[in-house]
Design an enzyme around this catalytic site. Structure first.
Site, PDB file in Angstrom:
ATOM      1  N   ARG A  91     -68.826  35.667  25.563  1.00 20.32           N
ATOM      2  CA  ARG A  91     -67.512  36.285  25.272  1.00 20.32           C
ATOM      3  C   ARG A  91     -66.323  35.482  25.795  1.00 20.32           C
ATOM      4  O   ARG A  91     -65.237  36.009  26.003  1.00 20.32           O
ATOM      5  CB  ARG A  91     -67.428  37.711  25.819  1.00 20.32           C
ATOM      6  N   LYS A 113     -55.902  28.332  18.189  1.00 25.13           N
ATOM      7  CA  LYS A 113     -56.664  28.768  16.999  1.00 25.13           C
ATOM      8  C   LYS A 113     -57.982  28.006  16.973  1.00 25.13           C
ATOM      9  O   LYS A 113     -57.983  26.783  16.975  1.00 25.13           O
ATOM     10  CB  LYS A 113     -55.885  28.450  15.720  1.00 25.13           C
ATOM     11  N   GLU A 155     -48.585  16.403   9.572  1.00 24.79           N
ATOM     12  CA  GLU A 155     -48.255  17.603  10.370  1.00 24.79           C
ATOM     13  C   GLU A 155     -46.906  17.416  11.079  1.00 24.79           C
ATOM     14  O   GLU A 155     -46.185  18.386  11.324  1.00 24.79           O
ATOM     15  CB  GLU A 155     -49.350  17.892  11.411  1.00 24.79           C
ATOM     16  N   LYS A 197     -44.366  22.991  18.131  1.00 24.47           N
ATOM     17  CA  LYS A 197     -45.520  23.872  17.915  1.00 24.47           C
ATOM     18  C   LYS A 197     -45.639  24.901  19.036  1.00 24.47           C
ATOM     19  O   LYS A 197     -45.808  26.093  18.786  1.00 24.47           O
ATOM     20  CB  LYS A 197     -46.814  23.051  17.793  1.00 24.47           C
ATOM     21  N   GLU A 207     -49.856  35.295  15.178  1.00 22.88           N
ATOM     22  CA  GLU A 207     -49.418  35.129  13.792  1.00 22.88           C
ATOM     23  C   GLU A 207     -49.009  36.441  13.124  1.00 22.88           C
ATOM     24  O   GLU A 207     -49.428  36.754  12.009  1.00 22.88           O
ATOM     25  CB  GLU A 207     -50.507  34.407  12.974  1.00 22.88           C
ATOM     26  N   ARG A 211     -45.324  32.522  13.374  1.00 23.13           N
ATOM     27  CA  ARG A 211     -46.342  31.471  13.410  1.00 23.13           C
ATOM     28  C   ARG A 211     -46.822  31.095  12.000  1.00 23.13           C
ATOM     29  O   ARG A 211     -47.319  30.000  11.781  1.00 23.13           O
ATOM     30  CB  ARG A 211     -47.526  31.912  14.296  1.00 23.13           C
ATOM     31  N   ASN A 215     -48.059  27.308   8.642  1.00 19.52           N
ATOM     32  CA  ASN A 215     -48.962  27.129   7.503  1.00 19.52           C
ATOM     33  C   ASN A 215     -48.281  26.446   6.324  1.00 19.52           C
ATOM     34  O   ASN A 215     -48.869  26.321   5.249  1.00 19.52           O
ATOM     35  CB  ASN A 215     -49.482  28.487   7.009  1.00 19.52           C
ATOM     36  N   HIS A 218     -50.062  24.394   3.681  1.00 24.47           N
ATOM     37  CA  HIS A 218     -51.497  24.594   3.907  1.00 24.47           C
ATOM     38  C   HIS A 218     -52.170  25.511   2.885  1.00 24.47           C
ATOM     39  O   HIS A 218     -53.392  25.562   2.844  1.00 24.47           O
ATOM     40  CB  HIS A 218     -51.748  25.124   5.325  1.00 24.47           C
ATOM     41  N   HIS A 222     -55.285  23.598   2.098  1.00 23.56           N
ATOM     42  CA  HIS A 222     -56.641  24.066   2.424  1.00 23.56           C
ATOM     43  C   HIS A 222     -57.494  24.198   1.164  1.00 23.56           C
ATOM     44  O   HIS A 222     -58.684  23.877   1.159  1.00 23.56           O
ATOM     45  CB  HIS A 222     -56.589  25.424   3.134  1.00 23.56           C
ATOM     46  N   HIS A 234     -57.659  16.115   6.297  1.00 21.28           N
ATOM     47  CA  HIS A 234     -56.858  17.345   6.359  1.00 21.28           C
ATOM     48  C   HIS A 234     -55.375  17.023   6.134  1.00 21.28           C
ATOM     49  O   HIS A 234     -54.716  17.641   5.294  1.00 21.28           O
ATOM     50  CB  HIS A 234     -57.076  18.027   7.721  1.00 21.28           C
TER      51      HIS A 234
HETATM   52  N1  LIG Z   1     -56.557  24.797  15.278  1.00 20.90           N
HETATM   53  C1  LIG Z   1     -55.450  24.371  14.739  1.00 20.90           C
HETATM   54  O1  LIG Z   1     -54.374  24.884  15.003  1.00 20.90           O
HETATM   55  C2  LIG Z   1     -55.516  23.222  13.780  1.00 20.90           C
HETATM   56  C3  LIG Z   1     -54.325  22.599  13.397  1.00 20.90           C
HETATM   57  C4  LIG Z   1     -54.405  21.491  12.571  1.00 20.90           C
HETATM   58  C5  LIG Z   1     -55.634  21.039  12.118  1.00 20.90           C
HETATM   59  N2  LIG Z   1     -56.771  21.690  12.500  1.00 20.90           N
HETATM   60  C6  LIG Z   1     -58.087  21.233  12.050  1.00 20.90           C
HETATM   61  O2  LIG Z   1     -58.285  19.907  12.513  1.00 20.90           O
HETATM   62  C7  LIG Z   1     -59.204  19.258  11.630  1.00 20.90           C
HETATM   63  C8  LIG Z   1     -58.688  17.883  11.315  1.00 20.90           C
HETATM   64  O3  LIG Z   1     -58.525  17.162  12.503  1.00 20.90           O
HETATM   65  P1  LIG Z   1     -58.713  15.583  12.558  1.00 20.90           P
HETATM   66  O4  LIG Z   1     -57.943  14.980  11.451  1.00 20.90           O
HETATM   67  O5  LIG Z   1     -58.412  15.195  13.950  1.00 20.90           O
HETATM   68  O6  LIG Z   1     -60.264  15.394  12.145  1.00 20.90           O
HETATM   69  P2  LIG Z   1     -61.575  14.915  12.944  1.00 20.90           P
HETATM   70  O7  LIG Z   1     -61.735  15.624  14.204  1.00 20.90           O
HETATM   71  O8  LIG Z   1     -62.681  14.989  11.967  1.00 20.90           O
HETATM   72  O9  LIG Z   1     -61.269  13.379  13.234  1.00 20.90           O
HETATM   73  C9  LIG Z   1     -61.143  12.463  12.156  1.00 20.90           C
HETATM   74  C10 LIG Z   1     -62.111  11.277  12.317  1.00 20.90           C
HETATM   75  O10 LIG Z   1     -61.627  10.429  13.357  1.00 20.90           O
HETATM   76  C11 LIG Z   1     -62.671  10.132  14.277  1.00 20.90           C
HETATM   77  N3  LIG Z   1     -62.014   9.933  15.570  1.00 20.90           N
HETATM   78  C12 LIG Z   1     -61.454  10.868  16.364  1.00 20.90           C
HETATM   79  N4  LIG Z   1     -60.814  10.295  17.385  1.00 20.90           N
HETATM   80  C13 LIG Z   1     -60.996   8.972  17.260  1.00 20.90           C
HETATM   81  C14 LIG Z   1     -60.573   7.851  18.008  1.00 20.90           C
HETATM   82  N5  LIG Z   1     -59.761   7.972  19.074  1.00 20.90           N
HETATM   83  N6  LIG Z   1     -60.972   6.614  17.599  1.00 20.90           N
HETATM   84  C15 LIG Z   1     -61.723   6.463  16.480  1.00 20.90           C
HETATM   85  N7  LIG Z   1     -62.140   7.479  15.728  1.00 20.90           N
HETATM   86  C16 LIG Z   1     -61.767   8.731  16.109  1.00 20.90           C
HETATM   87  C17 LIG Z   1     -63.602  11.301  14.205  1.00 20.90           C
HETATM   88  O11 LIG Z   1     -64.900  10.921  14.590  1.00 20.90           O
HETATM   89  C18 LIG Z   1     -63.521  11.666  12.719  1.00 20.90           C
HETATM   90  O12 LIG Z   1     -64.417  10.879  11.996  1.00 20.90           O
HETATM   91  C19 LIG Z   1     -59.344  20.127  10.421  1.00 20.90           C
HETATM   92  O13 LIG Z   1     -60.581  20.803  10.464  1.00 20.90           O
HETATM   93  C20 LIG Z   1     -58.196  21.124  10.571  1.00 20.90           C
HETATM   94  O14 LIG Z   1     -58.489  22.353   9.976  1.00 20.90           O
HETATM   95  C21 LIG Z   1     -56.729  22.757  13.324  1.00 20.90           C
HETATM   96 ZN   LIG Z   2     -52.950  21.425   9.501  1.00 21.49          ZN
END
Ligand SMILES: NC(=O)c1ccc[n+]([C@@H]2O[C@H](COP(=O)([O-])OP(=O)(O)OC[C@H]3O[C@@H](n4cnc5c(N)ncnc54)[C@H](O)[C@@H]3O)[C@@H](O)[C@H]2O)c1
Ligand SMILES: [Zn+2]
Length: 332
Positions: A91, A113, A155, A197, A207, A211, A215, A218, A222, A234
């Site tokens: 939990r 999130k 972003e 942010k 949200e 908040r 989006n 998005h 998405h 993304h």
């Molecule tokens: N929770 C939230 O508020 C929120 C906000 C925005 C995005 N997201 C989520 O985040 C995700 C996208 O994030 P992302 O673009 O970071 O994707 P990711 O975590 O898949 O990273 C992208 C790629 O980069 C590689 N990588 C990461 N750091 C590295 C580094 N320093 N050097 C070399 N390679 C590296 C990873 O292995 C991966 O292949 C999506 O799932 C999205 O929905 C969440």
């Molecule tokens: Zn995003």
């Protein structure tokens, strides 16, 4: 930071294998207490319930207790998946986010999130669970491929568009320094994004209203991510989603055509897609938009701009408006 969370806590570092190979050693060396490294395959497809279940198995085998701590090391996938595991195991354990992508440093690691995807759509299973801290070290970005770096910039443009017109102009002025990753510029970019942010999340953590503005871009973004089976990053889908949302706003007489053009040019100059690279079914995309978490009573809601820095939630968006806006990113 770990000391604040309890002197005797064990630590599980959750990272994808690629990031673990590159950066886990340095992090683990700095953790002066019992720890474990739990890894998963890189990529969006790891944001799945069965991947979370595999991580629960590892926490159970290592007897992780309520007072132990999770550290997520990586991009948004590690943060969302690791955060979800931290939120749900026993939990809820404390966790710390250590972002290694620009996307995670300026957006995903902040705000609490957490989620995994479902066959029906992105981020459909999740909880709000605030990290106890976020540690941003720009040295991690040194190994990040340029395409992933640029994807994260979407972003940043999003934050500027919903919250700060002067920040949008800053992107235009600093374009080449941003793309060539000048240290001073990256630091300012991260700091300004975190302020925007965190400022929004602090006023509306769950949200209820404000908040939702985060989006922006998005709804279509998405849907595209899901439809293209995570072939695009993304951030790349968010860029396309911003172009579509601006076309929709323009068609309603909200956003001026000159602003639509300005934003499209900026996204393009930052190396982001503004048109799809292959045909997708407009009908399917539209039906995915209707799965969006903002839908209420079956009605689609979109965050749209009145002008740069002045967003508003439109509660009455009609399917034909969306279909028309999708033409802006050239769908068949
Ligand atoms: N929770 C939230 O508020 C929120 C906000 C925005 C995005 N997201 C989520 O985040 C995700 C996208 O994030 P992302 O673009 O970071 O994707 P990711 O975590 O898949 O990273 C992208 C790629 O980069 C590689 N990588 C990461 N750091 C590295 C580094 N320093 N050097 C070399 N390679 C590296 C990873 O292995 C991966 O292949 C999506 O799932 C999205 O929905 C969440
Ligand atoms: Zn995003």
């Amino acid at each position: 930071m770990l000391d604040r969370l309890g002197r005797s806590a064990k630590v599980a570092v959750i990272a994808d294998r690629l990031v673990a190979d590159l950066h886990a050693a340095a992090l683990l060396e700095a953790i002066d207490r019992p720890h474990a490294l739990l890894t998963f395959p890189p990529g969006e497809s790891s944001k799945r319930l069965d991947q979370a279940a595999a991580l629960y198995d590892e926490l159970a085998a290592r007897r992780f207790e309520r007072t132990d701590v999770i550290v997520t090391l990586g991009g948004g996938v590690a943060g969302d998946l690791g955060g979800f595991v931290a939120a749900t195991w026993l939990r809820g354990l404390n966790y710390i986010q250590v972002p290694t992508t620009l996307e995670a440093a300026i957006d995903a690691s902040i705000g609490g999130k957490t989620a995994v995807n479902h066959a029906a759509g992105k981020n459909l299973v999740g909880v709000f669970h605030q990290p106890s801290g976020v540690i941003i070290d720009t040295d991690f970005l040194a190994t990040l491929p340029q395409r992933d770096y640029q994807a994260g910039l979407a972003e940043s443009v999003k934050h500027a568009l919903i919250a700060d017109a002067s920040f949008l102009a800053w992107h235009e002025q600093q374009g080449s320094a941003i793309l060539s990753r000048k240290a001073r510029v990256i630091e300012e970019l991260i700091a300004r994004n975190c302020r925007i942010k965190a400022g929004i999340v602090a006023r509306d953590e769950r949200e209820a209203g404000l908040r939702m503005l985060l989006n922006f871009g998005h709804t279509v973004g998405h849907a595209l991510e899901h439809l293209l089976e995570y072939e695009l990053r993304h951030g790349e889908c968010v860029a396309l989603g911003i172009v579509a949302a601006n076309a929709l706003a323009c068609a309603r007489g909200w956003l001026a055509p000159t602003s639509v053009e300005r934003v499209r040019n900026l996204l393009e100059s930052l190396g982001l897609p503004v048109r799809l690279h292959r045909a997708v079914e407009a009908e399917t995309l539209l039906s995915l938009c209707r799965m969006d978490k903002k839908v209420r009573g079956g009605r689609m809601r979109f965050v749209l701009l009145r002008e740069v820095g002045r967003p508003e939630v439109a509660n009455d968006v009609q399917p034909r408006e969306v279909a028309r806006a999708l033409q802006a990113i050239r769908l068949t």
